[in-house]
Scaffold this motif. Structure first.
Motif, PDB file in Angstrom:
ATOM      1  N   ARG A  32       0.755  -1.009   0.092  1.00 59.70           N
ATOM      2  CA  ARG A  32       0.083   0.015   0.112  1.00 59.70           C
ATOM      3  C   ARG A  32       1.053   1.242  -0.007  1.00 59.70           C
ATOM      4  NH1 ARG A  32      -2.643  -0.187   6.121  1.00 59.70           N
ATOM      5  NH2 ARG A  32      -0.718   0.402   7.311  1.00 59.70           N
ATOM      6  N   GLY A  37      -3.753   3.820   2.961  1.00 54.35           N
ATOM      7  CA  GLY A  37      -3.936   3.338   1.624  1.00 54.35           C
ATOM      8  C   GLY A  37      -4.558   1.863   1.716  1.00 54.35           C
ATOM      9  N   ARG A  38      -5.167   1.493   0.682  1.00 56.95           N
ATOM     10  CA  ARG A  38      -5.788   0.334   0.567  1.00 56.95           C
ATOM     11  C   ARG A  38      -4.809  -0.711   0.191  1.00 56.95           C
ATOM     12  NH1 ARG A  38     -11.068  -0.031  -3.185  1.00 56.95           N
ATOM     13  NH2 ARG A  38     -10.858  -2.125  -1.915  1.00 56.95           N
ATOM     14  N   TRP A  39      -4.986  -1.744   0.745  1.00 58.35           N
ATOM     15  CA  TRP A  39      -3.819  -3.167   0.273  1.00 58.35           C
ATOM     16  C   TRP A  39      -4.203  -3.548  -0.876  1.00 58.35           C
ATOM     17  CZ3 TRP A  39       0.273  -3.510   2.985  1.00 58.35           C
ATOM     18  CH2 TRP A  39       0.487  -3.202   4.477  1.00 58.35           C
ATOM     19  N   GLN A  40      -3.206  -3.606  -1.782  1.00 58.66           N
ATOM     20  CA  GLN A  40      -3.117  -4.279  -3.211  1.00 58.66           C
ATOM     21  C   GLN A  40      -2.512  -5.701  -3.082  1.00 58.66           C
ATOM     22  OE1 GLN A  40      -0.885  -2.045  -5.905  1.00 58.66           O
ATOM     23  NE2 GLN A  40      -1.397  -3.278  -7.519  1.00 58.66           N
ATOM     24  N   THR A  63       5.279   2.666  -2.924  1.00 61.40           N
ATOM     25  CA  THR A  63       4.677   1.581  -1.804  1.00 61.40           C
ATOM     26  C   THR A  63       5.576   1.845  -0.540  1.00 61.40           C
ATOM     27  OG1 THR A  63       4.746  -0.277  -3.182  1.00 61.40           O
ATOM     28  CG2 THR A  63       5.153  -0.866  -1.035  1.00 61.40           C
TER      29      THR A  63
END
Length: 135
Positions: A32, A37-40, A63
């Motif tokens: 993220r 932030g959103r986890w990818q 990142t």
């Protein structure tokens, strides 16, 4: 491989209860950008005979945080059809009549710095684990 704008990650899993690398532990890599932030999800792997994941994907530029999710429970289960001889005597299900590993999953979240490599070993046993930043 890291560049000036990206970081890289590797891991290694050691089973300290038997003094050997932990083969076949599933590992998922997430990244993220920023604390909120959103986890990818970036990819899945499994440890090899040396306990390493040689095929973790590169981190996207920007990142700031990484998470490694380790699937521990299947590692401590006996192989199908192994019978009593193939059973891990130190595994919780076989010591106390439990249903599997005490920690079925291990999630390790850490901050990364662009341009640096981050090696994060997991030392594993049936009832505990530790992690650290390696080299």
């Amino acid at each position: 491989m890291s560049t000036e704008t990206t970081a890289s990650v590797s891991t290694h899993v050691l089973d300290t209860s038997v003094g050997r690398p932990a083969r076949g532990v599933g590992v998922r890599l997430f990244a993220r950008s920023g604390r909120e932030g959103r986890w990818q999800a970036l990819g899945d792997s499994a440890t090899d005979a040396d306990g390493r994941c040689a095929d973790l994907p590169a981190l996207p530029e920007g990142t700031t945080h990484v998470r490694l999710d380790f699937a521990v429970e299947p590692y401590f289960e006996p192989p199908p059809g192994a019978g009593p001889a193939g059973t891990r005597r130190d595994a919780p299900a076989h010591r106390d009549g439990g249903t599997g590993a005490f920690f079925p999953e291990v999630a390790v979240t850490f901050a990364v710095v662009p341009g640096e490599h981050h090696h994060v070993p997991l030392l594993l046993s049936p009832f505990g684990y530790s992690v650290y930043r390696g080299s």
